[in-house]
Design a protein around this motif. Structure first.
Motif, PDB file in Angstrom:
ATOM      1  N   LYS A  92       0.825  -1.372  -0.032  1.00  0.00           N
ATOM      2  CA  LYS A  92      -0.167   0.167  -0.150  1.00  0.00           C
ATOM      3  C   LYS A  92       0.826   1.328   0.151  1.00  0.00           C
ATOM      4  O   LYS A  92       0.602   2.390  -0.668  1.00  0.00           O
ATOM      5  N   ILE A  93       2.104   1.347   0.855  1.00  0.00           N
ATOM      6  CA  ILE A  93       2.839   2.503   0.831  1.00  0.00           C
ATOM      7  C   ILE A  93       3.422   2.582  -0.421  1.00  0.00           C
ATOM      8  O   ILE A  93       3.752   3.771  -0.899  1.00  0.00           O
ATOM      9  N   LYS A  94       3.947   1.623  -1.279  1.00  0.00           N
ATOM     10  CA  LYS A  94       4.526   1.543  -2.401  1.00  0.00           C
ATOM     11  C   LYS A  94       3.664   2.167  -3.379  1.00  0.00           C
ATOM     12  O   LYS A  94       3.983   2.970  -4.176  1.00  0.00           O
ATOM     13  N   THR A  95       2.395   1.582  -3.360  1.00  0.00           N
ATOM     14  CA  THR A  95       1.320   2.189  -4.221  1.00  0.00           C
ATOM     15  C   THR A  95       1.121   3.910  -4.066  1.00  0.00           C
ATOM     16  O   THR A  95       1.116   4.550  -4.939  1.00  0.00           O
ATOM     17  N   ALA A  96       0.914   4.158  -2.787  1.00  0.00           N
ATOM     18  CA  ALA A  96       0.586   5.397  -2.347  1.00  0.00           C
ATOM     19  C   ALA A  96       2.083   6.366  -2.486  1.00  0.00           C
ATOM     20  O   ALA A  96       1.941   7.737  -2.143  1.00  0.00           O
ATOM     21  N   LEU A  97       3.261   5.874  -2.821  1.00  0.00           N
ATOM     22  CA  LEU A  97       4.342   6.775  -2.670  1.00  0.00           C
ATOM     23  C   LEU A  97       4.190   8.133  -3.568  1.00  0.00           C
ATOM     24  O   LEU A  97       4.537   9.341  -3.244  1.00  0.00           O
ATOM     25  N   PRO A  98       3.503   8.087  -4.972  1.00  0.00           N
ATOM     26  CA  PRO A  98       3.808   9.099  -5.629  1.00  0.00           C
ATOM     27  C   PRO A  98       2.721  10.269  -4.739  1.00  0.00           C
ATOM     28  O   PRO A  98       2.916  11.487  -4.957  1.00  0.00           O
ATOM     29  N   ALA A  99       1.631   9.730  -4.279  1.00  0.00           N
ATOM     30  CA  ALA A  99       0.707  10.877  -3.395  1.00  0.00           C
ATOM     31  C   ALA A  99       1.579  11.299  -2.322  1.00  0.00           C
ATOM     32  O   ALA A  99       1.172  12.513  -1.965  1.00  0.00           O
ATOM     33  N   ILE A 100       2.178  10.391  -1.632  1.00  0.00           N
ATOM     34  CA  ILE A 100       2.893  11.066  -0.533  1.00  0.00           C
ATOM     35  C   ILE A 100       4.038  12.403  -0.854  1.00  0.00           C
ATOM     36  O   ILE A 100       4.227  13.268  -0.480  1.00  0.00           O
ATOM     37  N   LEU A 101       4.654  11.958  -2.139  1.00  0.00           N
ATOM     38  CA  LEU A 101       5.656  12.986  -2.467  1.00  0.00           C
ATOM     39  C   LEU A 101       4.834  14.252  -3.152  1.00  0.00           C
ATOM     40  O   LEU A 101       5.332  15.119  -2.706  1.00  0.00           O
ATOM     41  N   ILE A 102       3.403  14.197  -3.588  1.00  0.00           N
ATOM     42  CA  ILE A 102       2.638  15.060  -4.001  1.00  0.00           C
ATOM     43  C   ILE A 102       2.435  16.143  -2.699  1.00  0.00           C
ATOM     44  O   ILE A 102       2.515  17.098  -2.650  1.00  0.00           O
ATOM     45  N   LEU A 103       2.225  15.019  -1.396  1.00  0.00           N
ATOM     46  CA  LEU A 103       1.808  15.692  -0.486  1.00  0.00           C
ATOM     47  C   LEU A 103       2.978  16.752  -0.064  1.00  0.00           C
ATOM     48  O   LEU A 103       2.911  17.896   0.462  1.00  0.00           O
ATOM     49  N   PHE A 104       4.281  16.201  -0.009  1.00  0.00           N
ATOM     50  CA  PHE A 104       5.421  17.095   0.316  1.00  0.00           C
ATOM     51  C   PHE A 104       5.493  18.280  -0.466  1.00  0.00           C
ATOM     52  O   PHE A 104       5.847  19.391  -0.221  1.00  0.00           O
ATOM     53  N   SER A 105       5.353  17.916  -1.818  1.00  0.00           N
ATOM     54  CA  SER A 105       5.425  18.958  -3.228  1.00  0.00           C
ATOM     55  C   SER A 105       4.445  20.187  -2.814  1.00  0.00           C
ATOM     56  O   SER A 105       4.909  21.383  -2.947  1.00  0.00           O
ATOM     57  N   ILE A 106       3.286  19.997  -2.257  1.00  0.00           N
ATOM     58  CA  ILE A 106       2.398  21.017  -1.872  1.00  0.00           C
ATOM     59  C   ILE A 106       2.973  21.944  -0.771  1.00  0.00           C
ATOM     60  O   ILE A 106       2.940  23.136  -0.923  1.00  0.00           O
ATOM     61  N   GLY A 107       3.657  21.010   0.212  1.00  0.00           N
ATOM     62  CA  GLY A 107       4.208  21.831   1.228  1.00  0.00           C
ATOM     63  C   GLY A 107       5.193  22.942   0.705  1.00  0.00           C
ATOM     64  O   GLY A 107       5.339  24.025   1.380  1.00  0.00           O
ATOM     65  N   LEU A 108       6.001  22.555  -0.234  1.00  0.00           N
ATOM     66  CA  LEU A 108       7.210  22.909  -0.891  1.00  0.00           C
ATOM     67  C   LEU A 108       6.609  24.274  -1.519  1.00  0.00           C
ATOM     68  O   LEU A 108       7.179  25.340  -1.594  1.00  0.00           O
ATOM     69  N   ILE A 109       5.730  24.029  -2.414  1.00  0.00           N
ATOM     70  CA  ILE A 109       4.813  24.784  -3.338  1.00  0.00           C
ATOM     71  C   ILE A 109       4.469  26.163  -2.336  1.00  0.00           C
ATOM     72  O   ILE A 109       4.638  27.279  -2.662  1.00  0.00           O
ATOM     73  N   ILE A 110       3.636  25.884  -1.428  1.00  0.00           N
ATOM     74  CA  ILE A 110       3.213  27.011  -0.424  1.00  0.00           C
ATOM     75  C   ILE A 110       4.329  27.911   0.267  1.00  0.00           C
ATOM     76  O   ILE A 110       4.374  28.914   0.144  1.00  0.00           O
ATOM     77  N   GLY A 111       5.363  27.204   0.657  1.00  0.00           N
ATOM     78  CA  GLY A 111       6.362  27.863   1.095  1.00  0.00           C
ATOM     79  C   GLY A 111       7.177  28.806   0.126  1.00  0.00           C
ATOM     80  O   GLY A 111       7.432  29.992   0.445  1.00  0.00           O
ATOM     81  N   THR A 112       7.470  28.364  -0.829  1.00  0.00           N
ATOM     82  CA  THR A 112       8.059  28.869  -2.207  1.00  0.00           C
ATOM     83  C   THR A 112       7.080  30.081  -2.661  1.00  0.00           C
ATOM     84  O   THR A 112       7.588  31.259  -3.112  1.00  0.00           O
ATOM     85  N   TRP A 113       5.885  29.668  -2.713  1.00  0.00           N
ATOM     86  CA  TRP A 113       4.800  30.693  -3.297  1.00  0.00           C
ATOM     87  C   TRP A 113       4.804  31.912  -2.362  1.00  0.00           C
ATOM     88  O   TRP A 113       4.504  32.814  -2.954  1.00  0.00           O
ATOM     89  N   MET A 114       4.935  31.654  -1.106  1.00  0.00           N
ATOM     90  CA  MET A 114       4.553  32.862  -0.399  1.00  0.00           C
ATOM     91  C   MET A 114       5.781  33.791  -0.325  1.00  0.00           C
ATOM     92  O   MET A 114       5.582  34.919  -0.560  1.00  0.00           O
ATOM     93  N   ILE A 115       7.279  33.090  -0.374  1.00  0.00           N
ATOM     94  CA  ILE A 115       8.316  33.950  -0.267  1.00  0.00           C
ATOM     95  C   ILE A 115       8.461  34.740  -1.412  1.00  0.00           C
ATOM     96  O   ILE A 115       9.265  35.900  -1.751  1.00  0.00           O
ATOM     97  N   SER A 116       8.126  34.078  -2.591  1.00  0.00           N
ATOM     98  CA  SER A 116       8.064  34.598  -4.198  1.00  0.00           C
ATOM     99  C   SER A 116       7.095  35.595  -4.447  1.00  0.00           C
ATOM    100  O   SER A 116       7.177  36.753  -5.147  1.00  0.00           O
ATOM    101  N   GLY A 117       6.168  35.707  -3.393  1.00  0.00           N
ATOM    102  CA  GLY A 117       4.751  36.796  -3.820  1.00  0.00           C
ATOM    103  C   GLY A 117       3.918  36.242  -4.544  1.00  0.00           C
ATOM    104  O   GLY A 117       2.755  36.923  -4.784  1.00  0.00           O
ATOM    105  N   THR A 118       3.850  35.182  -4.667  1.00  0.00           N
ATOM    106  CA  THR A 118       2.839  34.485  -5.761  1.00  0.00           C
ATOM    107  C   THR A 118       1.276  34.580  -5.088  1.00  0.00           C
ATOM    108  O   THR A 118       0.329  34.709  -5.498  1.00  0.00           O
ATOM    109  N   ILE A 119       1.357  34.033  -3.952  1.00  0.00           N
ATOM    110  CA  ILE A 119       0.267  33.667  -2.874  1.00  0.00           C
ATOM    111  C   ILE A 119      -0.167  34.966  -2.499  1.00  0.00           C
ATOM    112  O   ILE A 119      -1.327  35.491  -2.494  1.00  0.00           O
ATOM    113  N   PRO A 120       0.816  35.901  -1.961  1.00  0.00           N
ATOM    114  CA  PRO A 120       0.357  37.351  -1.557  1.00  0.00           C
ATOM    115  C   PRO A 120      -0.311  38.321  -2.686  1.00  0.00           C
ATOM    116  O   PRO A 120      -0.938  38.889  -2.409  1.00  0.00           O
ATOM    117  N   PHE A 121       0.081  37.864  -4.253  1.00  0.00           N
ATOM    118  CA  PHE A 121      -0.631  38.384  -5.178  1.00  0.00           C
ATOM    119  C   PHE A 121      -1.795  38.239  -5.391  1.00  0.00           C
ATOM    120  O   PHE A 121      -2.643  38.977  -5.569  1.00  0.00           O
TER     121      PHE A 121
END
Length: 493
Positions: free
Chosen positions: A68-97
Motif C-alpha cells: 500500500k505504501i509503495k502504491t501511495a508513494l507518488p501521492a506522499i511525494l505530492i503531499l510534500f510537494s504541496i508543502g514546498l509549493i506553499i512555502g516558495t509561493w509565499m516568499i516569491s509573492g505568488t500567493i500574496p499576489f
C-alpha cells in the motif's frame, strides 16, 4: 504459511471488530476529538488480533502495508510537494499576489461563491483537487481570514470546487482510473457524471450565494482588509512575473506532464523570483521551502519595517508552508495504511459485503449499496484505485444483471469514493485538506455541498428510476428494462 491453518470467520463474528472500529472512530474521533492517528492504530490492532485468531500471520499485514505504501508513494511525494509549493509561493509573492488582488476585487458577500467557482475552474484545468486547494485554495482561505469571514464555509467552498475538477476533468487520475476500473469510456463517463455534478453545483452556488448575502460588512472588516493590503504592499514586490509559478502548474497539467516534475519546477521558479524581486537571501529561500515562510525573512531586508509590529493575525496569515508542514500528514498516512492492511487481511469487510449483496433486489438498492460500499471502503483504505477495482469485482455482475451500463458504476465510484474521501479526518485526502486549509474536516463537512450532493443524487436516480423512466440512468441494452427478471440475490464474489 500452511493455508489449512487459516479459518474463515462467520458473518456474525466479523461484526464484532467492525462494530468496535466504528465505536473507536465515531466515539474517539467524532465525539471525544482524540487524535485520529492513535484511533487508527487502535482500530488496526483490533483487526490484527481478529486476523490472528483466524490463523493469519503478522507478516501478511506488514507485507500488505508495504504494498500500500509503495502504491501511495507518488501521492506522499505530492503531499510534500504541496508543502514546498506553499512555502516558495509565499516568499516569491505568488500567493500574496492572489490575496492582495482578491481583497481588492472580491466583495465579501461573494467570497464563498467565488471560492467555489474559481477553485472549480482551476481544478478542472489542472485535474487535481490537491493542487488547486494547495495553491488557489490557500490564497482564498487567507482572503477569508482577512475579511473575518467563516473559514469553515470558505473551506467547504474550496473543497467543493476542488473536487468538481477532480471528478470531471479528463486530466484527473481518479476520473481516468474509475472509468478504466468500471470498463466505461472516459468521455462517456464524464458526460454521464453531469447528471449528478450539475445539480450539485447549482445547489452549491445557490447556497454559497445566499449565505454570502447575509454578510454585513463592518468597520472591523474594512480595517483588516486595509491593514492586510498595506502590509502585503510593503512586504512584497507584486508584479505580473510573480504569477509565473502558477502559470507553470496550469500549463504543465494541461500538457499532461508528471505532476511531481511540474510542482518542483514551479517551486524552483518561485525561488528565483524570490531572489530577484523580493530581495530574499538564498538561505531564507531554502528555509521557506523546508521549514515554511516567515515574515521575518522579508522584514529583515527592509529598512524601517519590523515584524514585531505586525499583528498575530497578520503573521498567522503569512507564516505557512514548507516541507515540514506535511510531516504530520505523512505520519498519518502510515497509521491509515496499518489500519487498512489489518482490515484487508482479516477479510472482515469482504465477508460482510458478500452477505449484504445477496439481498439486493432493485436498481435503487444496487446503486445505493455500491455507494455505501465505496464510501466505507475508501474510508478504510484511503486508496481510491484499490477501492475502484474492489467495487467493480463486487458489483460489476450485479449491475449487468440489472441492465445497468458501466457508466452507472463508474459514476457511483466517483460519487462515493473520489469526492467523499476528503470528508473524514482519518483518510489521506481528509488529512491533506484539513492540514492545508487549516480547518478540521467535521467543520467544513456540512459546507462541502458538491461532495455531499453527488452521493445524494446518485442514490435518488436509482430509487426514482421506476417512476422517472430511468432518468439519469443509462441502460446496458436499450431494448431491455432496467429491472432484469433474474434475481440478483445470488452471491457474486
Amino acid at each position: 504459511m500452511n493455508q489449512k491453518e487459516v479459518k474463515r470467520p462467520t458473518t456474525a463474528m466479523v461484526l464484532i471488530p467492525i462494530s468496535i472500529a466504528l465505536i473507536i472512530f465515531i466515539g474517539g474521533i467524532g465525539v471525544m476529538r482524540f487524535q485520529a492517528e492513535l484511533m487508527l492504530i487502535f482500530a488496526g490492532v483490533v483487526f490484527a488480533i481478529f486476523a490472528g485468531i483466524y490463523g493469519h500471520k503478522w507478516d501478511e499485514i506488514s507485507s500488505v502495508m508495504g504494498e500500500k505504501i509503495k502504491t501511495a508513494l507518488p501521492a506522499i511525494l505530492i503531499l510534500f510537494s504541496i508543502g514546498l509549493i506553499i512555502g516558495t509561493w509565499m516568499i516569491s509573492g505568488t500567493i500574496p499576489f492572489f490575496v492582495y488582488y482578491g481583497l481588492e476585487l472580491i466583495n465579501p458577500g461573494y467570497l464563498y461563491v467565488m471560492a467555489f467557482i474559481v477553485t472549480a475552474i482551476v481544478s478542472t484545468c489542472v485535474g487535481t483537487s490537491w493542487g488547486s486547494a494547495g495553491t488557489i485554495g490557500v490564497a482564498l482561505m487567507s482572503v477569508a481570514q482577512t475579511m473575518d469571514l467563516s473559514l469553515a464555509i470558505t473551506a467547504g467552498a474550496v473543497v467543493s470546487g476542488a473536487y468538481f475538477g477532480d471528478k470531471l476533468s479528463p486530466l484527473s487520475d481518479t476520473t481516468n482510473m474509475s472509468s478504466l476500473a468500471a470498463g466505461s469510456n472516459l468521455y462517456e463517463h464524464i458526460k454521464h457524471m453531469i447528471y449528478t455534478a450539475l445539480p450539485s453545483s447549482i445547489i452549491a452556488i445557490l447556497v454559497f450565494y445566499f449565505v454570502g448575502l447575509q454578510i454585513e460588512t463592518n468597520s472591523g472588516q474594512l480595517s483588516n482588509i486595509q491593514e492586510t493590503l498595506s502590509v502585503i504592499d510593503q512586504l512584497f514586490n507584486l508584479n505580473i512575473l510573480v504569477l509565473l509559478p502558477a502559470i507553470i502548474v496550469i500549463a504543465g497539467s494541461l500538457m499532461k506532464k508528471t505532476p511531481l516534475i511540474v510542482l518542483f519546477s514551479s517551486s524552483v521558479v518561485a525561488m528565483f523570483i524570490a531572489l530577484i524581486f523580493q530581495n530574499a537571501s538564498i538561505s531564507n529561500v531554502f528555509t521557506a521551502a523546508v521549514e515554511g515562510f516567515n515574515v521575518e525573512m522579508i522584514t529583515s531586508t527592509l529598512p524601517g519595517l519590523d515584524s514585531s509590529v505586525l499583528s498575530e493575525d497578520m503573521q498567522g496569515l503569512l507564516n505557512r508552508g514548507g516541507l515540514y508542514s506535511m510531516y504530520n500528514a505523512t505520519f498519518f498516512v502510515f497509521c491509515a495504511f496499518f489500519f487498512a492492511s489489518a482490515l484487508e487481511v482479516s477479510q472482515a469487510l469482504n465477508i460482510l459485503l458478500e452477505k449484504i449483496i445477496m439481498y439486493l433486489k432493485s436498481v435503487g438498492s444496487v446503486i445505493f449499496a455500491s455507494l455505501v460500499t465505496g464510501f466505507a471502503v475508501i474510508n478504510c483504505t484511503s486508496n481510491a484505485l484499490v477501492t475502484y477495482f474492489l467495487i467493480k469485482d463486487i458489483y460489476g455482475d450485479v449491475y449487468k444483471k440489472k441492465n445497468l451500463h458501466p457508466v452507472n458504476l463508474s459514476r457511483s465510484m466517483e460519487d462515493s469514493v473520489t469526492i467523499t474521501e476528503v470528508l473524514m479526518p482519518w483518510t489521506v485526502s481528509g488529512v491533506f485538506m484539513a492540514t492545508t486549509l487549516g480547518v478540521s474536516n467535521f467543520e467544513f463537512l456540512p459546507w462541502a455541498i458538491f461532495n455531499l450532493g453527488g452521493f445524494v443524487f446518485s442514490a435518488l436516480y436509482g430509487f426514482l428510476a421506476p417512476y422517472t423512466g430511468g432518468f439519469g440512468i443509462r441502460k446496458l441494452n436499450e431494448d431491455k428494462p432496467l429491472e432484469d427478471s433474474e434475481a440478483s440475490s445470488k452471491k457474486v464474489i
